[in-house]
Design a protein around this motif. Structure first.
Motif, PDB file in Angstrom:
ATOM      1  N   SER A 159       0.854  -1.191   0.000  1.00  0.00           N
ATOM      2  CA  SER A 159       0.000   0.000   0.000  1.00  0.00           C
ATOM      3  C   SER A 159       0.889   1.239   0.000  1.00  0.00           C
ATOM      4  CB  SER A 159      -0.920   0.013   1.227  1.00  0.00           C
ATOM      5  OG  SER A 159      -1.831  -1.063   1.186  1.00  0.00           O
ATOM      6  N   PHE A 160       0.739   2.081  -1.021  1.00  0.00           N
ATOM      7  CA  PHE A 160       1.525   3.318  -1.076  1.00  0.00           C
ATOM      8  C   PHE A 160       0.899   4.260  -2.102  1.00  0.00           C
ATOM      9  CE2 PHE A 160       3.496   0.353  -4.093  1.00  0.00           C
ATOM     10  CZ  PHE A 160       3.566   1.114  -5.247  1.00  0.00           C
ATOM     11  N   GLU A 161       1.329   5.526  -2.034  1.00  0.00           N
ATOM     12  CA  GLU A 161       0.866   6.543  -2.976  1.00  0.00           C
ATOM     13  C   GLU A 161       2.073   7.280  -3.552  1.00  0.00           C
ATOM     14  OE1 GLU A 161      -1.779   9.128  -0.923  1.00  0.00           O
ATOM     15  OE2 GLU A 161      -3.436   7.693  -0.852  1.00  0.00           O
ATOM     16  N   VAL A 162       2.008   7.591  -4.849  1.00  0.00           N
ATOM     17  CA  VAL A 162       3.069   8.344  -5.520  1.00  0.00           C
ATOM     18  C   VAL A 162       2.421   9.479  -6.290  1.00  0.00           C
ATOM     19  CG1 VAL A 162       4.897   8.243  -7.256  1.00  0.00           C
ATOM     20  CG2 VAL A 162       4.558   6.322  -5.686  1.00  0.00           C
ATOM     21  N   PHE A 163       3.062  10.652  -6.256  1.00  0.00           N
ATOM     22  CA  PHE A 163       2.446  11.850  -6.825  1.00  0.00           C
ATOM     23  C   PHE A 163       3.155  12.297  -8.099  1.00  0.00           C
ATOM     24  CE2 PHE A 163       1.502  11.624  -2.359  1.00  0.00           C
ATOM     25  CZ  PHE A 163       0.144  11.910  -2.320  1.00  0.00           C
ATOM     26  N   LYS A 164       2.507  13.158  -8.825  1.00  0.00           N
ATOM     27  CA  LYS A 164       2.996  13.646 -10.109  1.00  0.00           C
ATOM     28  C   LYS A 164       4.374  14.301  -9.946  1.00  0.00           C
ATOM     29  CE  LYS A 164       1.584  16.553 -14.009  1.00  0.00           C
ATOM     30  NZ  LYS A 164       0.546  17.452 -14.550  1.00  0.00           N
ATOM     31  N   GLY A 165       5.292  13.949 -10.849  1.00  0.00           N
ATOM     32  CA  GLY A 165       6.618  14.560 -10.848  1.00  0.00           C
ATOM     33  C   GLY A 165       7.619  13.927  -9.911  1.00  0.00           C
ATOM     34  N   GLU A 166       7.223  12.915  -9.145  1.00  0.00           N
ATOM     35  CA  GLU A 166       8.146  12.262  -8.208  1.00  0.00           C
ATOM     36  C   GLU A 166       8.991  11.217  -8.926  1.00  0.00           C
ATOM     37  OE1 GLU A 166       7.156  11.847  -3.695  1.00  0.00           O
ATOM     38  OE2 GLU A 166       5.541  10.919  -4.843  1.00  0.00           O
ATOM     39  N   THR A 167      10.220  11.052  -8.452  1.00  0.00           N
ATOM     40  CA  THR A 167      11.072   9.937  -8.873  1.00  0.00           C
ATOM     41  C   THR A 167      11.252   9.021  -7.668  1.00  0.00           C
ATOM     42  OG1 THR A 167      12.253  11.269 -10.509  1.00  0.00           O
ATOM     43  CG2 THR A 167      13.323   9.249  -9.760  1.00  0.00           C
ATOM     44  N   ILE A 168      10.771   7.792  -7.811  1.00  0.00           N
ATOM     45  CA  ILE A 168      10.786   6.828  -6.713  1.00  0.00           C
ATOM     46  C   ILE A 168      11.829   5.757  -7.000  1.00  0.00           C
ATOM     47  CG2 ILE A 168       9.430   5.179  -5.370  1.00  0.00           C
ATOM     48  CD1 ILE A 168       8.484   8.104  -5.139  1.00  0.00           C
ATOM     49  N   GLY A 169      12.809   5.648  -6.123  1.00  0.00           N
ATOM     50  CA  GLY A 169      13.793   4.577  -6.239  1.00  0.00           C
ATOM     51  C   GLY A 169      13.294   3.334  -5.528  1.00  0.00           C
ATOM     52  N   ILE A 170      13.535   2.164  -6.120  1.00  0.00           N
ATOM     53  CA  ILE A 170      13.121   0.903  -5.503  1.00  0.00           C
ATOM     54  C   ILE A 170      14.354   0.013  -5.391  1.00  0.00           C
ATOM     55  CG2 ILE A 170      11.638  -1.135  -5.721  1.00  0.00           C
ATOM     56  CD1 ILE A 170       9.704   0.556  -7.343  1.00  0.00           C
ATOM     57  N   ILE A 171      14.678  -0.376  -4.158  1.00  0.00           N
ATOM     58  CA  ILE A 171      15.865  -1.192  -3.904  1.00  0.00           C
ATOM     59  C   ILE A 171      15.466  -2.441  -3.122  1.00  0.00           C
ATOM     60  CG2 ILE A 171      17.527   0.702  -3.954  1.00  0.00           C
ATOM     61  CD1 ILE A 171      17.391   0.745  -0.885  1.00  0.00           C
ATOM     62  N   TRP A 228      12.057   0.488  -0.063  1.00  0.00           N
ATOM     63  CA  TRP A 228      12.898  -0.679   0.199  1.00  0.00           C
ATOM     64  C   TRP A 228      11.993  -1.907   0.291  1.00  0.00           C
ATOM     65  CZ3 TRP A 228      15.539  -1.476   5.623  1.00  0.00           C
ATOM     66  CH2 TRP A 228      16.092  -2.770   5.686  1.00  0.00           C
ATOM     67  N   LEU A 229      12.123  -2.803  -0.691  1.00  0.00           N
ATOM     68  CA  LEU A 229      11.370  -4.057  -0.689  1.00  0.00           C
ATOM     69  C   LEU A 229      12.223  -5.153  -0.049  1.00  0.00           C
ATOM     70  CD1 LEU A 229       9.642  -4.359  -4.186  1.00  0.00           C
ATOM     71  CD2 LEU A 229       8.566  -3.841  -2.012  1.00  0.00           C
ATOM     72  N   ASN A 230      11.609  -5.958   0.794  1.00  0.00           N
ATOM     73  CA  ASN A 230      12.329  -7.047   1.442  1.00  0.00           C
ATOM     74  C   ASN A 230      11.438  -8.279   1.455  1.00  0.00           C
ATOM     75  OD1 ASN A 230      14.552  -8.182   2.726  1.00  0.00           O
ATOM     76  ND2 ASN A 230      13.733  -7.773   4.759  1.00  0.00           N
ATOM     77  N   PHE A 231      11.767  -9.240   0.586  1.00  0.00           N
ATOM     78  CA  PHE A 231      11.012 -10.484   0.463  1.00  0.00           C
ATOM     79  C   PHE A 231       9.515 -10.230   0.280  1.00  0.00           C
ATOM     80  CE2 PHE A 231      14.960 -11.682   2.512  1.00  0.00           C
ATOM     81  CZ  PHE A 231      15.318 -12.805   1.775  1.00  0.00           C
ATOM     82  N   GLY A 232       9.198  -9.347  -0.663  1.00  0.00           N
ATOM     83  CA  GLY A 232       7.815  -9.128  -1.069  1.00  0.00           C
ATOM     84  C   GLY A 232       7.044  -8.112  -0.258  1.00  0.00           C
ATOM     85  N   ARG A 233       7.669  -7.510   0.740  1.00  0.00           N
ATOM     86  CA  ARG A 233       6.977  -6.538   1.590  1.00  0.00           C
ATOM     87  C   ARG A 233       7.711  -5.201   1.567  1.00  0.00           C
ATOM     88  NH1 ARG A 233       6.880 -11.444   4.055  1.00  0.00           N
ATOM     89  NH2 ARG A 233       4.848 -12.254   4.701  1.00  0.00           N
ATOM     90  N   VAL A 234       6.977  -4.128   1.806  1.00  0.00           N
ATOM     91  CA  VAL A 234       7.600  -2.810   1.900  1.00  0.00           C
ATOM     92  C   VAL A 234       8.192  -2.658   3.296  1.00  0.00           C
ATOM     93  CG1 VAL A 234       7.226  -0.328   1.858  1.00  0.00           C
ATOM     94  CG2 VAL A 234       6.019  -1.775   0.220  1.00  0.00           C
ATOM     95  N   GLU A 235       9.527  -2.660   3.345  1.00  0.00           N
ATOM     96  CA  GLU A 235      10.209  -2.509   4.631  1.00  0.00           C
ATOM     97  C   GLU A 235      10.223  -1.045   5.059  1.00  0.00           C
ATOM     98  OE1 GLU A 235      12.045  -4.551   7.776  1.00  0.00           O
ATOM     99  OE2 GLU A 235      11.354  -5.412   5.895  1.00  0.00           O
ATOM    100  N   GLU A 236      10.538  -0.162   4.106  1.00  0.00           N
ATOM    101  CA  GLU A 236      10.550   1.275   4.358  1.00  0.00           C
ATOM    102  C   GLU A 236      10.163   2.008   3.073  1.00  0.00           C
ATOM    103  OE1 GLU A 236      11.166   3.019   7.099  1.00  0.00           O
ATOM    104  OE2 GLU A 236      11.835   1.408   8.435  1.00  0.00           O
ATOM    105  N   PHE A 237       9.451   3.115   3.227  1.00  0.00           N
ATOM    106  CA  PHE A 237       9.149   3.986   2.083  1.00  0.00           C
ATOM    107  C   PHE A 237       9.137   5.416   2.608  1.00  0.00           C
ATOM    108  CE2 PHE A 237       5.899   5.327  -1.359  1.00  0.00           C
ATOM    109  CZ  PHE A 237       6.934   5.802  -2.149  1.00  0.00           C
ATOM    110  N   ASP A 238      10.265   6.110   2.374  1.00  0.00           N
ATOM    111  CA  ASP A 238      10.410   7.430   2.987  1.00  0.00           C
ATOM    112  C   ASP A 238      11.433   8.237   2.198  1.00  0.00           C
ATOM    113  OD1 ASP A 238      10.250   9.528   4.865  1.00  0.00           O
ATOM    114  OD2 ASP A 238       9.950   8.090   6.497  1.00  0.00           O
ATOM    115  N   GLU A 239      11.896   9.329   2.811  1.00  0.00           N
ATOM    116  CA  GLU A 239      12.876  10.186   2.167  1.00  0.00           C
ATOM    117  C   GLU A 239      14.148   9.413   1.834  1.00  0.00           C
ATOM    118  OE1 GLU A 239      13.612  13.517   4.635  1.00  0.00           O
ATOM    119  OE2 GLU A 239      11.575  14.316   4.489  1.00  0.00           O
TER     120      GLU A 239
END
Length: 557
Positions: A45-57, A216-227
């Motif tokens: 569950s998360f939200e992303v807004f217009k113009g954002e660059t989201i890194g996924i590790i 930060w994804l960890n084994f299929g779950r969102v571990e952290e989603f922040d700055e």
């Protein structure tokens, strides 16, 4: 506050696990339930807004590529709700490219798939070709491209069709620094236009340089989603913590996490019970679902049978009636004929080969029986085998070490001694492929090939990890040098190098002088005067072994 352009609400992606290929078909028919599922993504569950660059590790197996496919709407979610406001475009190595078509034809095909008309395609094609910078290869089939060339072309097309949401999955990891900078400039241009970017990479430094926020994804779950800074620090701490664990502790951690992603049919019923459903209602629910599937499949099979009869039989009803009158004697005679034919095949349809060979595909299964039904092991690209016999012009009986088995003959390339190709390339000429961390000291590090395990540990500093590999292997990983030693029987047998720079000019030379190449140049086997070189252009890795003799495998008497 602006409304999100991407919104995930409890999104999961689940796959059924099958032990045999037949299990998948039986489950479709609802005759057998496999009972195990694997959750590649769990309740995101998360939200992303217009113009954002989201890194996924995340580490390998964390679900990054699955998430990229769900974001790009290539793969549907198993459950949950997804809201995407705008057109998405996925940039991954070879994504959406047809290997049989040329680069120019792929530009037109992919642009048409995104709804562009012929006039617009003609207008932007010169800019795409200029951005991709692959020269005359633009008129060659994609199957002849290196991974870097495919990535550059894929990114160039996606960047010029002006998607609202760009999903980049490891596509920049195979390019050189010049192309990488062009991509960064394009990202800045997209951000100024208010476009949204998802950037997926193993490289934390790349993600930090580009992203506004990190997931930060960890084994299929969102571990952290922040700055960016906050998540990058936590992820770095996690990697340090994991590398400091013993190999047994690392194995237990991974096993525990993977177990949490795997569920049995009984465990799922337990979840229903915890939600207040009775056992009888669960049984009724499962039975109803099974009955529904059976009815649908039976109806489809009936329709298919009727269609075949009407298409190929002049008088289908009469033919069916006549066939039911076949005597038992005729059936028995027919079966005897088939049995006789099978016995004849067993006795005569065999050719003695007695030649060495190499596995010509990325990985292939070895079977216990000639009918190729019972699997016993798996071989990798360029593994050495000895071919004893061929049956029916389609199956080889092979010997690997002290094990005998069977494999389709199309998956083995026979090598006579006179045909064994020795390249004139030296290790120094391969240096442009090495990551800087390894190339700075490669000549010193390669001195430890065929050295004692204890001597390596005592002589080299910077050991970041030690763990058990396949079979009886021990892996000594030196992360700062992007390489590992593979130890067998206490001696280093090979050096494994990661994060290669796939320089096309060097690759072209390697291909010309190689002994074996898999489809699309994904795997290359090269033999020099001193080394056996196994190159994987998809994973950007190289395995180096000291060459002691030619292809082995003479059968025992």
């Amino acid at each position: 506050m602006d409304s999100p352009v991407v919104k995930f609400s409890n999104v999961s992606k689940t796959y059924s696990l099958y032990k045999k290929r037949s299990d998948k078909f039986l489950e479709i028919l609802s005759f057998r339930k496999n009972g195990k599922t694997f959750s590649a993504l769990s309740n995101l569950s998360f939200e992303v807004f217009k113009g954002e660059t989201i890194g996924i590790i995340g580490v390998n197996g964390s679900g990054k590529s699955t998430l990229s496919n769900v974001l790009a709407q290539v793969t549907p979610q198993s459950s949950g709700d997804i809201y995407i406001n705008g057109e998405t475009s996925l940039v991954a190595i070879s994504a959406g490219l047809n290997n049989q078509l040329s680069g120019l034809e792929n530009i037109e095909l992919k642009c048409l798939m995104h709804g562009l008309n012929k006039r617009k395609i003609k207008e932007i094609t010169p800019s795409i070709i200029d951005f991709a910078d692959i020269g005359d290869f633009i008129n060659q089939p994609i199957k002849s491209y290196s991974s870097g060339m495919k990535s550059r072309l894929g990114f160039a097309i996606s960047a010029h069709i002006q998607p609202d949401i760009l999903v980049v999955d490891e596509a920049l990891s195979v390019g050189d620094s010049t192309f990488y900078q062009k991509c960064l400039d394009k990202f800045d241009e997209f951000k100024e236009q208010g476009k949204t970017i998802f950037f997926i990479s193993h490289s934390l430094s790349q993600v930090k340089a580009i992203s506004d926020r990190i997931m930060w994804l960890n084994f299929g779950r969102v571990e952290e989603f922040d700055e960016t800074k906050l998540v990058a620090r936590k992820y770095t701490d996690f990697i340090k913590w994991f590398n400091n664990l013993t190999k047994d502790e690392q194995r237990k951690y991974r096993k525990k996490q993977l177990k949490s992603q795997t569920k049995t049919h009984a465990a799922m019923n337990g979840e229903y019970l915890s939600k207040g459903l009775s056992r009888s209602s669960i049984k009724k629910k499962n039975k109803k679902k099974k009955l529904s599937v059976k009815i649908q499949m039976s109806f489809l099979i009936l329709l298919f049978t009727i269609s075949v009869l009407l298409m190929f039989i002049e008088h289908p009803i009469n033919t069916i009636k006549n066939n039911f009158n076949i005597s038992e004697t005729e059936v028995e005679n027919h079966n005897n004929t088939l049995t006789s034919g099978a016995d004849s095949f067993d006795q005569t349809d065999s050719i003695t080969i007695n030649e060495a060979g190499l596995i010509s595909a990325k990985s292939r299964v070895v079977y216990k029986d000639r009918e190729l039904t019972e699997e016993i092991s798996e071989l990798a690209f360029a593994d050495e085998v000895f071919v004893l016999e061929e049956f029916g012009n389609s199956v080889y009986k092979i010997k690997v070490a002290n094990t005998y088995g069977y494999i389709p003959s199309a998956q083995v390339q026979l090598l006579k001694e006179a045909e064994f190709k020795i390249s004139e390339l030296t290790i120094d000429e391969l240096v442009p492929l090495f990551p800087e961390s390894f190339s700075d000291s490669y000549s010193f590090l390669l001195l430890f090939l065929n050295e004692d395990y204890q001597k390596i540990k005592e002589s080299l500093q910077g050991l970041s990890n030690e763990y058990e590999g396949n079979a009886e292997e021990t892996i000594l990983e030196y992360g700062a040098n992007d390489m590992s030693f593979i130890i067998e029987d206490g001696i280093s047998q090979a050096v494994f190098i990661r994060e290669l720079n796939l320089v096309s000019t060097v690759l072209d030379t390697i291909v010309e002088q190689s002994t074996l190449i898999s489809g699309n140049r994904e795997n290359i086997f090269l033999v020099t005067e001193k080394y056996k070189v196994y190159l994987d252009t998809v994973d950007r890795t190289m395995l180096l072994k000291v060459r002691t003799n030619e292809i082995s495998g003479t059968p025992e008497a």
